[in-house]
Scaffold this active site. Structure first.
Site, PDB file in Angstrom:
ATOM      1  N   ARG A  10       1.931  14.194   4.783  1.00 15.47           N
ATOM      2  CA  ARG A  10       1.445  16.022   5.053  1.00 15.47           C
ATOM      3  C   ARG A  10       0.159  15.763   5.281  1.00 15.47           C
ATOM      4  O   ARG A  10      -0.580  16.258   6.059  1.00 15.47           O
ATOM      5  CB  ARG A  10       1.298  17.027   3.755  1.00 15.47           C
ATOM      6  CG  ARG A  10       3.165  17.042   3.244  1.00 15.47           C
ATOM      7  CD  ARG A  10       3.712  17.622   3.354  1.00 15.47           C
ATOM      8  NE  ARG A  10       4.944  17.552   5.146  1.00 15.47           N
ATOM      9  CZ  ARG A  10       5.489  16.640   5.501  1.00 15.47           C
ATOM     10  NH1 ARG A  10       5.968  15.784   4.440  1.00 15.47           N
ATOM     11  NH2 ARG A  10       5.310  16.502   6.508  1.00 15.47           N
ATOM     12  N   GLN A  35      -3.404  29.177  -1.888  1.00 17.25           N
ATOM     13  CA  GLN A  35      -2.034  28.049  -2.139  1.00 17.25           C
ATOM     14  C   GLN A  35      -2.472  27.341  -1.280  1.00 17.25           C
ATOM     15  O   GLN A  35      -1.318  26.198  -2.181  1.00 17.25           O
ATOM     16  CB  GLN A  35      -0.936  29.123  -3.021  1.00 17.25           C
ATOM     17  CG  GLN A  35      -0.988  30.526  -3.511  1.00 17.25           C
ATOM     18  CD  GLN A  35       0.176  31.183  -3.421  1.00 17.25           C
ATOM     19  OE1 GLN A  35       1.233  30.462  -3.823  1.00 17.25           O
ATOM     20  NE2 GLN A  35       0.360  32.133  -2.175  1.00 17.25           N
ATOM     21  N   ASN A  36      -2.719  26.882  -0.423  1.00 19.16           N
ATOM     22  CA  ASN A  36      -2.054  25.723   0.607  1.00 19.16           C
ATOM     23  C   ASN A  36      -3.205  25.149   0.579  1.00 19.16           C
ATOM     24  O   ASN A  36      -4.152  24.814  -0.253  1.00 19.16           O
ATOM     25  CB  ASN A  36      -2.221  26.848   2.480  1.00 19.16           C
ATOM     26  CG  ASN A  36      -1.673  27.561   2.344  1.00 19.16           C
ATOM     27  OD1 ASN A  36      -0.751  27.431   2.019  1.00 19.16           O
ATOM     28  ND2 ASN A  36      -2.209  28.114   2.996  1.00 19.16           N
ATOM     29  N   ASP A  86      -4.094  22.396   2.644  1.00 18.77           N
ATOM     30  CA  ASP A  86      -4.342  22.093   4.114  1.00 18.77           C
ATOM     31  C   ASP A  86      -6.191  22.753   4.273  1.00 18.77           C
ATOM     32  O   ASP A  86      -6.241  23.202   2.532  1.00 18.77           O
ATOM     33  CB  ASP A  86      -3.364  22.679   5.294  1.00 18.77           C
ATOM     34  CG  ASP A  86      -4.275  24.226   4.892  1.00 18.77           C
ATOM     35  OD1 ASP A  86      -4.744  24.617   5.049  1.00 18.77           O
ATOM     36  OD2 ASP A  86      -2.980  25.014   5.192  1.00 18.77           O
ATOM     37  N   HIS A 116      -3.498  25.110  -5.982  1.00 15.53           N
ATOM     38  CA  HIS A 116      -2.876  24.491  -6.097  1.00 15.53           C
ATOM     39  C   HIS A 116      -2.711  22.754  -5.716  1.00 15.53           C
ATOM     40  O   HIS A 116      -2.522  22.229  -5.084  1.00 15.53           O
ATOM     41  CB  HIS A 116      -1.423  24.730  -4.817  1.00 15.53           C
ATOM     42  CG  HIS A 116      -0.275  25.907  -5.232  1.00 15.53           C
ATOM     43  ND1 HIS A 116       0.587  26.871  -4.294  1.00 15.53           N
ATOM     44  CD2 HIS A 116      -1.310  26.709  -6.673  1.00 15.53           C
ATOM     45  CE1 HIS A 116       0.442  26.931  -5.685  1.00 15.53           C
ATOM     46  NE2 HIS A 116       0.464  27.710  -6.240  1.00 15.53           N
ATOM     47  N   CYS A 137      -7.210   9.847  -9.477  1.00 11.64           N
ATOM     48  CA  CYS A 137      -6.783   8.968 -10.529  1.00 11.64           C
ATOM     49  C   CYS A 137      -6.270   8.829 -12.057  1.00 11.64           C
ATOM     50  O   CYS A 137      -7.438   9.635 -12.191  1.00 11.64           O
ATOM     51  CB  CYS A 137      -8.508   7.722 -10.435  1.00 11.64           C
ATOM     52  SG  CYS A 137      -7.656   6.399 -10.812  1.00 11.64           S
ATOM     53  N   GLY A 152       0.177  35.901   4.296  1.00 18.43           N
ATOM     54  CA  GLY A 152       1.063  35.266   4.549  1.00 18.43           C
ATOM     55  C   GLY A 152       1.114  34.212   3.056  1.00 18.43           C
ATOM     56  O   GLY A 152       1.740  33.477   2.772  1.00 18.43           O
ATOM     57  N   GLU A 197       6.831  39.657   7.577  1.00 20.02           N
ATOM     58  CA  GLU A 197       8.034  39.834   7.154  1.00 20.02           C
ATOM     59  C   GLU A 197       7.793  40.728   5.610  1.00 20.02           C
ATOM     60  O   GLU A 197       6.723  39.876   4.704  1.00 20.02           O
ATOM     61  CB  GLU A 197       9.010  39.485   7.262  1.00 20.02           C
ATOM     62  CG  GLU A 197       9.203  38.105   6.292  1.00 20.02           C
ATOM     63  CD  GLU A 197       9.866  37.683   6.599  1.00 20.02           C
ATOM     64  OE1 GLU A 197      11.024  37.325   7.627  1.00 20.02           O
ATOM     65  OE2 GLU A 197      10.064  35.735   5.568  1.00 20.02           O
ATOM     66  N   ALA A 234      -0.308  36.378  11.624  1.00 19.36           N
ATOM     67  CA  ALA A 234      -1.541  36.667  10.678  1.00 19.36           C
ATOM     68  C   ALA A 234      -2.835  36.213  11.886  1.00 19.36           C
ATOM     69  O   ALA A 234      -3.704  36.561  11.619  1.00 19.36           O
ATOM     70  CB  ALA A 234      -1.872  35.035   9.449  1.00 19.36           C
TER      71      ALA A 234
HETATM   72  N1  APR Z   1       1.703  35.187  10.027  1.00 23.52           N
HETATM   73  C1  APR Z   1       1.726  35.898   8.327  1.00 23.52           C
HETATM   74  N2  APR Z   1       2.980  35.146   7.418  1.00 23.52           N
HETATM   75  C2  APR Z   1       3.589  34.593   8.098  1.00 23.52           C
HETATM   76  C3  APR Z   1       3.601  33.815   9.148  1.00 23.52           C
HETATM   77  C4  APR Z   1       2.430  34.430   9.716  1.00 23.52           C
HETATM   78  N3  APR Z   1       2.801  33.728  11.507  1.00 23.52           N
HETATM   79  N4  APR Z   1       4.845  32.600   8.873  1.00 23.52           N
HETATM   80  C5  APR Z   1       5.331  33.319   7.867  1.00 23.52           C
HETATM   81  N5  APR Z   1       4.827  34.342   7.376  1.00 23.52           N
HETATM   82  C6  APR Z   1       4.928  34.755   6.434  1.00 23.52           C
HETATM   83  C7  APR Z   1       6.603  34.632   5.762  1.00 23.52           C
HETATM   84  O1  APR Z   1       6.941  36.129   6.661  1.00 23.52           O
HETATM   85  C8  APR Z   1       6.464  34.335   3.874  1.00 23.52           C
HETATM   86  O2  APR Z   1       6.918  35.031   3.295  1.00 23.52           O
HETATM   87  O3  APR Z   1       4.598  33.539   4.777  1.00 23.52           O
HETATM   88  C9  APR Z   1       5.297  33.749   3.820  1.00 23.52           C
HETATM   89  C10 APR Z   1       5.304  31.873   3.241  1.00 23.52           C
HETATM   90  O4  APR Z   1       6.032  32.096   2.071  1.00 23.52           O
HETATM   91  P1  APR Z   1       6.261  30.220   1.698  1.00 23.52           P
HETATM   92  O5  APR Z   1       6.988  29.396   2.569  1.00 23.52           O
HETATM   93  O6  APR Z   1       6.817  30.906   0.582  1.00 23.52           O
HETATM   94  O7  APR Z   1       4.904  30.656   1.827  1.00 23.52           O
HETATM   95  P2  APR Z   1       3.822  30.748  -0.245  1.00 23.52           P
HETATM   96  O8  APR Z   1       4.209  32.306  -0.319  1.00 23.52           O
HETATM   97  O9  APR Z   1       2.652  29.950   0.654  1.00 23.52           O
HETATM   98  O10 APR Z   1       4.732  29.463  -1.111  1.00 23.52           O
HETATM   99  C11 APR Z   1       3.552  29.199  -2.405  1.00 23.52           C
HETATM  100  O11 APR Z   1       5.210  27.541  -2.621  1.00 23.52           O
HETATM  101  O12 APR Z   1       6.343  25.095  -2.544  1.00 23.52           O
HETATM  102  C12 APR Z   1       5.488  26.516  -3.427  1.00 23.52           C
HETATM  103  O13 APR Z   1       3.230  25.620  -4.298  1.00 23.52           O
HETATM  104  C13 APR Z   1       4.281  25.969  -2.926  1.00 23.52           C
HETATM  105  O14 APR Z   1       1.507  26.646  -2.385  1.00 23.52           O
HETATM  106  C14 APR Z   1       3.532  27.226  -2.024  1.00 23.52           C
HETATM  107  C15 APR Z   1       3.963  28.633  -2.572  1.00 23.52           C
END
Ligand code: APR
Length: 232
Positions: free
Chosen positions: A59, A91-92, A94, A109, A117, A175, A203, A219
């Site tokens: 990652r 929550q990212n 990166d 997160h 450590c 997102g 969505e 986004a």
């Molecule tokens: N633009 C906008 N939204 C988008 C795009 C895009 N290009 N691509 C995907 N999405 C949306 C998807 O529709 C979805 O609703 O982003 C969302 C991503 O959802 P997840 O994959 O569930 O990610 P996230 O909500 O950040 O997850 C939360 O879960 O696994 C744990 O700790 C991890 O921080 C993470 C947390």
């Protein structure tokens, strides 16, 4: 947007998707081909530390190779010129918000480019690997793990986040699927504090019905438009 001064923005994996970093809740329910319990829980790490270290080494390398997209850059532009309070809670794991020019960022997160450590509690910026068991630069012990909040662990700086939410005029969510608490509960907290709420997502999400307004799209398109609107 004219009366808005204090803004809290929550971002999730969707804002980094167009930078080539995969979101979590793909239809197969796997994160980069692994069940979440295997690579994102303290129990998974205790069971197979080598697998988990390798997973986050990958990652980390992927993040270093990725570039911020127009959505990160638009938030960087907002941060540079916004005179009111602003807190970008991500929550990212990166660092694309920072590389997109934003400073007022809180990683609830944790961060892939930070290691922790467990022997001396020091944290260090880290761009290399952990699979080879490097010693901690502070204490010399081999006890470093990714500085990531796993399922079952407490997200960082929750008091600061709720304080900012309570004093905000606008809560913007970008997102995120609204599947993981406590972040998924921020919209409800904002509503109860009388804060306006807006969601930008590809969505409808699990929390969409709680927002005053939801705009659907990518986004990289929606965020620059919204920043133009708010900077007026
Ligand atoms: N633009 C906008 N939204 C988008 C795009 C895009 N290009 N691509 C995907 N999405 C949306 C998807 O529709 C979805 O609703 O982003 C969302 C991503 O959802 P997840 O994959 O569930 O990610 P996230 O909500 O950040 O997850 C939360 O879960 O696994 C744990 O700790 C991890 O921080 C993470 C947390």
């Amino acid at each position: 947007m004219r009366d808005i001064r204090n803004i809290v923005i929550l971002t999730g994996a969707g804002i980094s998707a167009e930078s080539g970093l995969r979101t979590f809740r793909a239809e197969d329910g796997l994160w980069e081909d692994h069940p979440v319990e295997e690579v994102a829980t303290p129990e998974g790490f205790a069971r197979d530390p080598d697998l988990v270290q390798r997973f986050y080494d990958e990652r980390r390398a992927g993040i270093l190779a990725a570039r911020p997209n127009a959505a990160h850059e638009a938030l960087g532009r907002l941060d540079a010129s916004w005179e009111g309070e602003l807190l970008i809670v991500t929550q990212n794991i990166d660092d694309l918000h920072e590389r997109g020019g934003a400073d007022r960022v809180l990683h609830m997160h944790g961060e892939a480019l930070s290691v922790w450590c467990t022997a001396c509690d020091a944290r260090h910026r880290w761009t290399g690997t952990l699979r080879d068991g490097p010693p901690c630069p502070s204490c010399g012990q081999v006890a470093m793990r990714p500085d990531i909040v796993w399922f079952g662990e407490m997200p960082y700086q929750m008091d600061r986040i709720f304080h900012a939410l309570s004093g905000a005029d606008l809560f913007l969510s970008i997102g995120t699927s609204g599947a993981v608490y406590p972040a998924a509960g921020f919209v409800q907290h904002a509503r109860e504090s009388g804060v306006r709420t807006l969601e930008l997502n590809l969505e409808t999400s699990l929390g969409s019905r709680l927002f005053d307004e939801t705009r659907l799209g990518r986004a990289s398109e929606l965020v620059p438009l919204w920043v133009d609107e708010v900077l007026g």
